[in-house]
Design a protein around this motif. Structure first.
Motif, PDB file in Angstrom:
ATOM      1  N   GLY A 102       0.811  -1.209   0.000  1.00 39.79           N
ATOM      2  CA  GLY A 102       0.000   0.000   0.000  1.00 39.79           C
ATOM      3  C   GLY A 102       0.848   1.264   0.000  1.00 39.79           C
ATOM      4  N   GLU A 103       2.137   1.117  -0.206  1.00 41.88           N
ATOM      5  CA  GLU A 103       3.085   2.221  -0.324  1.00 41.88           C
ATOM      6  C   GLU A 103       4.244   1.697  -1.168  1.00 41.88           C
ATOM      7  N   PRO A 104       5.080   2.586  -1.673  1.00 42.60           N
ATOM      8  CA  PRO A 104       6.228   2.093  -2.440  1.00 42.60           C
ATOM      9  C   PRO A 104       7.085   1.161  -1.581  1.00 42.60           C
ATOM     10  N   GLU A 105       7.538   0.097  -2.177  1.00 38.75           N
ATOM     11  CA  GLU A 105       8.365  -0.866  -1.461  1.00 38.75           C
ATOM     12  C   GLU A 105       9.327  -1.545  -2.426  1.00 38.75           C
ATOM     13  N   ARG A 106      10.342  -2.166  -1.882  1.00 36.23           N
ATOM     14  CA  ARG A 106      11.194  -3.093  -2.609  1.00 36.23           C
ATOM     15  C   ARG A 106      11.047  -4.427  -1.888  1.00 36.23           C
ATOM     16  N   TYR A 107      11.068  -5.490  -2.674  1.00 36.71           N
ATOM     17  CA  TYR A 107      10.805  -6.817  -2.129  1.00 36.71           C
ATOM     18  C   TYR A 107      11.947  -7.748  -2.497  1.00 36.71           C
ATOM     19  N   VAL A 108      12.450  -8.470  -1.516  1.00 37.16           N
ATOM     20  CA  VAL A 108      13.541  -9.423  -1.722  1.00 37.16           C
ATOM     21  C   VAL A 108      12.970 -10.763  -2.176  1.00 37.16           C
ATOM     22  N   HIS A 109      13.518 -11.271  -3.277  1.00 40.39           N
ATOM     23  CA  HIS A 109      13.162 -12.599  -3.784  1.00 40.39           C
ATOM     24  C   HIS A 109      14.446 -13.376  -4.060  1.00 40.39           C
ATOM     25  N   LEU A 110      14.319 -14.682  -4.073  1.00 44.26           N
ATOM     26  CA  LEU A 110      15.367 -15.587  -4.562  1.00 44.26           C
ATOM     27  C   LEU A 110      16.698 -15.428  -3.835  1.00 44.26           C
ATOM     28  N   LEU A 111      16.675 -15.156  -2.537  1.00 36.94           N
ATOM     29  CA  LEU A 111      17.922 -15.077  -1.781  1.00 36.94           C
ATOM     30  C   LEU A 111      18.463 -16.492  -1.608  1.00 36.94           C
ATOM     31  N   ALA A 112      19.660 -16.704  -2.074  1.00 37.14           N
ATOM     32  CA  ALA A 112      20.319 -18.003  -1.922  1.00 37.14           C
ATOM     33  C   ALA A 112      21.817 -17.785  -1.868  1.00 37.14           C
ATOM     34  N   THR A 113      22.487 -18.633  -1.109  1.00 35.27           N
ATOM     35  CA  THR A 113      23.941 -18.577  -1.047  1.00 35.27           C
ATOM     36  C   THR A 113      24.509 -19.940  -1.398  1.00 35.27           C
ATOM     37  N   ASP A 114      25.699 -19.912  -1.939  1.00 34.13           N
ATOM     38  CA  ASP A 114      26.419 -21.134  -2.258  1.00 34.13           C
ATOM     39  C   ASP A 114      26.986 -21.668  -0.942  1.00 34.13           C
ATOM     40  N   ARG A 115      26.703 -22.922  -0.627  1.00 32.40           N
ATOM     41  CA  ARG A 115      27.127 -23.496   0.649  1.00 32.40           C
ATOM     42  C   ARG A 115      28.646 -23.507   0.822  1.00 32.40           C
ATOM     43  N   ARG A 116      29.400 -23.420  -0.262  1.00 32.06           N
ATOM     44  CA  ARG A 116      30.863 -23.339  -0.145  1.00 32.06           C
ATOM     45  C   ARG A 116      31.287 -22.101   0.633  1.00 32.06           C
ATOM     46  N   PHE A 117      30.414 -21.097   0.682  1.00 34.04           N
ATOM     47  CA  PHE A 117      30.750 -19.847   1.349  1.00 34.04           C
ATOM     48  C   PHE A 117      29.952 -19.657   2.638  1.00 34.04           C
TER      49      PHE A 117
END
Length: 167
Positions: free
Chosen positions: A85-100
């Motif tokens: 209901g207001e301007p926003e940014r949305y985080v999607h697809l957060l993933a990390t490589d397990r080597r790190f």
């Protein structure tokens, strides 16, 4: 660690990180979050990643030139969550490589997302996550400065929306 802008050319990289996350979760008996099949083997999941990366702002964290993590920012959530209901940014697809693992890749990407949201003159950054497995992922995001807001379900999948004010 360097965080670079991504592009549609990074779709295979993102799918690989998501596949690795599924493998890691399944090996620990935590199949509730993303199931047991790799993202790259599911046409709907591949199409979702392609669409989000094409429409959003993908970011890739690199350590010594090696891709270590990724996330994509968009202007709103997916269909299972109501817009803010207001301007926003949305985080999607957060993933990390397990080597790190343990090197702060996810935290660095989330801090970058907050800074990018602020740079764009937007005050609200949101993310949603799997709320099962004793709330481990919810606790992770809370530890990164997000506050739980509303819950939702998709079938039998419990979700939690979290928000952060960045100004």
């Amino acid at each position: 660690m360097k965080i670079r802008s991504g592009s549609p050319a990074d779709v295979p990289l993102v799918l690989g990180m998501l596949d690795g996350a599924v493998e890691w979760l399944v090996a620990r008996g935590w199949s509730g979050q993303w199931g047991t099949d790799p993202w790259s083997s599911r046409p709907r999941s591949v199409a979702k990643v392609e669409r989000m990366i094409a429409e959003g702002e993908p970011w890739v964290a690199e350590i010594d030139g090696e891709p270590a993590g990724t996330l994509t920012l968009t202007s709103g959530p997916g269909p299972e969550v109501a817009p803010a209901g207001e301007p926003e940014r949305y985080v999607h697809l957060l993933a990390t490589d397990r080597r790190f693992a343990g090197r702060g890749v996810g935290a660095a990407l989330l801090a970058h997302a907050a800074a990018e949201t602020r740079r764009q003159g937007v005050d609200l950054l949101r993310v949603d996550c799997y709320a099962g497995s004793d709330g481990r992922l919810v606790a992770y995001y809370t530890g990164q400065g997000f506050t739980p807001t509303e819950t939702f379900t998709v079938g039998d999948w419990p979700g939690q929306v979290l928000a952060m004010r960045v100004s």
